[in-house]
Write an enzyme that holds these catalytic residues in place. Sequence first.
Site, short mmCIF file in Angstrom:
data_model
loop_
_atom_site.label_atom_id
_atom_site.label_comp_id
_atom_site.label_asym_id
_atom_site.label_seq_id
_atom_site.Cartn_x
_atom_site.Cartn_y
_atom_site.Cartn_z
N HIS A 64 0.83 -1.21 0.00
CA HIS A 64 0.00 0.00 0.00
C HIS A 64 0.87 1.26 0.00
O HIS A 64 1.08 1.89 1.04
CB HIS A 64 -0.90 -0.03 1.24
N HIS B 116 1.40 5.07 -1.89
CA HIS B 116 0.94 6.11 -2.83
C HIS B 116 2.19 6.78 -3.40
O HIS B 116 2.93 7.43 -2.66
CB HIS B 116 0.06 7.13 -2.12
N LEU B 117 2.41 6.60 -4.69
CA LEU B 117 3.64 7.13 -5.31
C LEU B 117 3.39 8.39 -6.12
O LEU B 117 4.34 9.02 -6.59
CB LEU B 117 4.30 6.03 -6.16
N ARG B 118 2.12 8.76 -6.27
CA ARG B 118 1.70 10.08 -6.80
C ARG B 118 2.04 10.35 -8.26
O ARG B 118 1.82 11.46 -8.73
CB ARG B 118 2.30 11.21 -5.95
N ASP C 294 -8.67 2.52 -3.82
CA ASP C 294 -8.18 3.17 -2.59
C ASP C 294 -8.10 4.69 -2.69
O ASP C 294 -7.73 5.27 -3.70
CB ASP C 294 -6.81 2.63 -2.18
N HIS D 281 -10.82 -0.09 0.43
CA HIS D 281 -10.73 1.03 1.39
C HIS D 281 -12.15 1.13 1.95
O HIS D 281 -13.07 1.56 1.24
CB HIS D 281 -10.31 2.28 0.62
N ASN E 42 -6.87 9.07 6.71
CA ASN E 42 -8.13 8.38 6.44
C ASN E 42 -7.87 6.89 6.22
O ASN E 42 -7.10 6.56 5.33
CB ASN E 42 -8.76 8.99 5.18
N ASP F 160 0.52 2.54 3.88
CA ASP F 160 -0.34 3.63 3.40
C ASP F 160 0.47 4.92 3.27
O ASP F 160 0.00 6.02 3.59
CB ASP F 160 -1.57 3.84 4.28
O1 DOR Z 1 -5.09 9.18 4.46
C1 DOR Z 1 -5.21 8.73 3.35
N1 DOR Z 1 -4.49 9.21 2.33
N2 DOR Z 1 -6.08 7.73 3.12
C2 DOR Z 1 -6.35 7.30 1.88
O2 DOR Z 1 -7.13 6.39 1.73
C3 DOR Z 1 -5.73 7.93 0.71
C4 DOR Z 1 -4.46 8.55 1.08
C5 DOR Z 1 -3.92 9.47 0.02
O3 DOR Z 1 -3.93 9.11 -1.15
O4 DOR Z 1 -3.44 10.53 0.39
#
Ligand code: DOR
Length: 427
Positions: free
Chosen positions: A60, A62-64, A151, A178, A277, A304
Amino acid sequence: MKSIVIRGGEVVDATGTRRADVLVEDGRIAAVAADGSDLAADVTLDAGGCVVAPGLVDVHSHLRQPGAEEAETVETGARAAALGGYTCILAMPNTTPAIDSAGVAREVLDLGRGTCCDVRTSAAITVGRAGTQLAPMAELAALGVRLFTDDGNGVQDARLMRRAFEYARGLGVTLAQHCEDEVLSAGGAMHEGAWSSRLGVPGQPPEAEEVMVMRDIALARMTGGRVHFQHLSTRRSIDLVAAAKAEGLAVTCEATPHHFTLTDAACAGYDPAFKVNPPLRTDDDVAAVRAGLGAGTVDCIATDHAPHAPETKERPFDQAPPGMLGLETALALALTQLDLPIAEVLALMSWRPAAIIGVDDVHGGSVAEGRAAHLCVIDPTATWTVDAGALASRSRNTPYAGMTLTGRVRHTVLGGEAVVVDAEAQR
Ligand code: DOR
């Protein structure tokens, strides 16, 4: 490619623990020999006082990229991962555009090549993560995608989720959810409870998560599909998963470091670094997440990792985006704050997550002759203080700045190459 000998460490893997030197040649483990061996190589990595383990796997991240390169790129995220001991990370699809087509998935995989980590990608369940139409799952599965998720959001429509389960089952892939009922969570910026009342911040109730866990367990039962619950944060969510597992359903789940180390009380200063979140919950929820990790109800630790650039993350609490950095601190937090033996922590961070995302042919597993050389060397007694400015991530949004942790990655070997040496990235 230079050969490497990792000398003087204690090997800990899915098969047990022993003192051994490890020889790496041509991308593979060429020999594992008793401590004090005469193995020789071009490069020696000192593992004295350290644990030598299969590299960590994050299901999990997030590489943006594409779309928010000011917050992170695949390259900077991969570097942060390697410094955190990870040799494989799974990119989340909430990019711009979303990873919902073979073209975007291919782009992310291409960006991952030559970085410090084996970057795999998940893909969205629905087109644009909009929750109305299924993404081309068969085409994405043919590209090697093994986990589908929207997600950032949960799939709200139960009928569509049923169809996704049916397709996923046929394709042999896993749906990850999610869990958030957006009607129940609407407007909530933190956990709904005593702290949200005191602070005057609208809250989201734990039930917003739990009703979707409950629904998807029902759909997994109905369809025979596999579901992986992402970042579970409440006691009742974990109880629901325990019951589903006892019933024999194909259900797995993950927990994040922030959900086993922090509570909603951390939001008392309105610092958006603590906005995430699902939100930070109560002491009782944290205790349940920890117990779930110890009991095996929670299958793995997932970061995350959610980088956000300062210009957005430093907005007032109610307007800042949710999310926290995770890749560079996860292992140390687990070692420092979970009362578990290191072999258990590694199971939660390497071989169990590797199996969940289907990379256990090369990641996790055992440190044995012939296996791909994806390894990390951890000094379990080294203490260090988290310095947000010194992180390799392009963003700075760690809630752990200034905290002193025990346990540090000394070296990381990816495909036979030392990508981290003495806690310094080599690429
Ligand atoms: O806190 C969070 N940030 N929860 C998520 O489900 C997405 C994530 C995000 O992409 O920043």
